[in-house]
Design an enzyme around this catalytic site. Structure first.
Site, PDB file in Angstrom:
ATOM      1  N   GLU A   1      -2.691  -1.057   8.582  1.00  0.00           N
ATOM      2  CA  GLU A   1      -2.715  -1.538   6.818  1.00  0.00           C
ATOM      3  C   GLU A   1      -3.091  -2.422   6.091  1.00  0.00           C
ATOM      4  OE1 GLU A   1       2.127  -1.475   6.721  1.00  0.00           O
ATOM      5  OE2 GLU A   1       2.020  -3.147   5.210  1.00  0.00           O
TER       6      GLU A   1
ATOM      7  N   GLU B   1       1.912  -6.696  -3.025  1.00  0.00           N
ATOM      8  CA  GLU B   1       2.973  -7.189  -2.155  1.00  0.00           C
ATOM      9  C   GLU B   1       3.283  -8.735  -2.661  1.00  0.00           C
ATOM     10  OE1 GLU B   1       4.484  -5.722   2.368  1.00  0.00           O
ATOM     11  OE2 GLU B   1       3.273  -7.369   1.644  1.00  0.00           O
TER      12      GLU B   1
END
Length: 314
Positions: free
Chosen positions: A123, A128
């Protein structure tokens, strides 16, 4: 020139061409709404495409249904969209005007190989963060089958490495985390300047993430104009300078083995998740779940406004 090409952030001079561009309604062609239960256990109810359009809940619109939630019912309606295709070695350029903000929010723009057995196939988190706490973090996750660590000495970037262990698992999912060097890269600070551009480049030898705020005078023209470039145009990331994050392949991290073809995902979760809920500050209203349930007007800024997403191929 010798020093530049020897840097781990760069390979031999390389070029990219526009492969796909998603603007407005074309997102519906290239992406699908995922309406399964939130795998990060957030207080959200991911809705399908029909419900999202009916409720004005797309990634470019605000949630207009500011209702108080039944504590025994599903979470607050939101969206999670995933690309219909998976991408290997490529470049992504996202032009974002606004990102979700507010106490308890957890927005993310990322790529993932396998929803069912995370983090199999790896990932890459491009954007984020949680609870309006900047700066942005770019994170690399790999599975236990592909142990991976990063070191300051091997990385050539502007950000700050705050976690060097990429190998992740449920309950131990920090990953290799690099904090960007500007608060404008995330949350209210980003929105205050009208957003900006994020670029992620993935090769067999490295993963680079760049960021430029809207008011940055040094944004490369081929980044600002990515959505309108002809497919014959050449984009040259060698001219962009140091990335914010530079994850490199080495004898302690085989990126080519750890990171498989990825879906592109844009979503935001709300509290009680594996990160946002656990990191909910005591200075925020009530508990995170109660805040999400009972204070709908607090989430008036919890929306994505995305101008374009451009996919480029080597």
């Amino acid at each position: 020139l010798v020093a530049l090409l020897a840097s781990p952030a760069f390979a031999a001079i390389r070029y990219y061409q526009v492969d796909e561009t998603f603007v407005g309604d074309s997102f519906l062609d290239g992406f699908e709404h995922e309406d399964f239960a939130d795998p990060t256990h957030g207080r959200v109810n991911y809705v399908d495409e029909c419900a999202a359009l009916e409720k004005s809940l797309t990634y470019v619109s605000k949630d207009t249904l500011y209702n108080v939630l039944d504590p025994n019912g599903p979470g607050r309606d939101t969206v999670r969209v995933s690309s219909r295709k998976q991408y290997g070695y490529s470049m992504l350029i996202l032009d974002v005007r606004h990102m979700p903000t507010g106490c308890g929010t957890w927005p993310a723009f990322w790529t993932n190989s396998n929803n069912n057995t995370w983090p199999t196939g790896g990932e890459i988190d491009i954007i984020e963060g949680v609870n309006d706490e900047g700066p942005n973090a770019s994170v690399l996750h790999t599975s236990s089958d592909h142990a991976c660590t990063q070191t300051d000495s091997s990385m050539d970037d502007r950000g700050v490495l705050v976690s060097d262990k990429c190998t992740s698992a449920v309950g131990d999912g920090a990953g290799c985390r690099v904090n960007h060097d500007t608060d404008k890269s995330y949350g209210p600070e980003l929105n205050a300047v009208g957003g900006g551009w994020y670029a992620m480049e993935r090769t067999s030898q490295f993963v680079n993430v760049w960021f430029w705020a809207r008011d940055d005078e040094n944004v490369p023209d081929d980044v600002k104009d990515a959505a309108t470039l002809k497919q014959s145009a050449k984009v040259n990331p060698d001219a962009w300078g140091q990335p914010q994050a530079n994850f490199v392949s080495s004898n302690t991290c085989d990126l080519d083995a750890a990171i498989k073809p990825q879906n592109i995902i844009i979503n935001f979760s709300l509290c009680d998740g594996d990160w946002a809920g656990n990191a909910y500050p005591s200075t925020f209203p009530s508990t995170c779940v109660d805040h999400v349930n009972n204070d709908p007007a607090a989430f008036k800024d919890a929306y994505w406004d995305i101008a374009s997403l451009t996919i480029l191929s080597p």
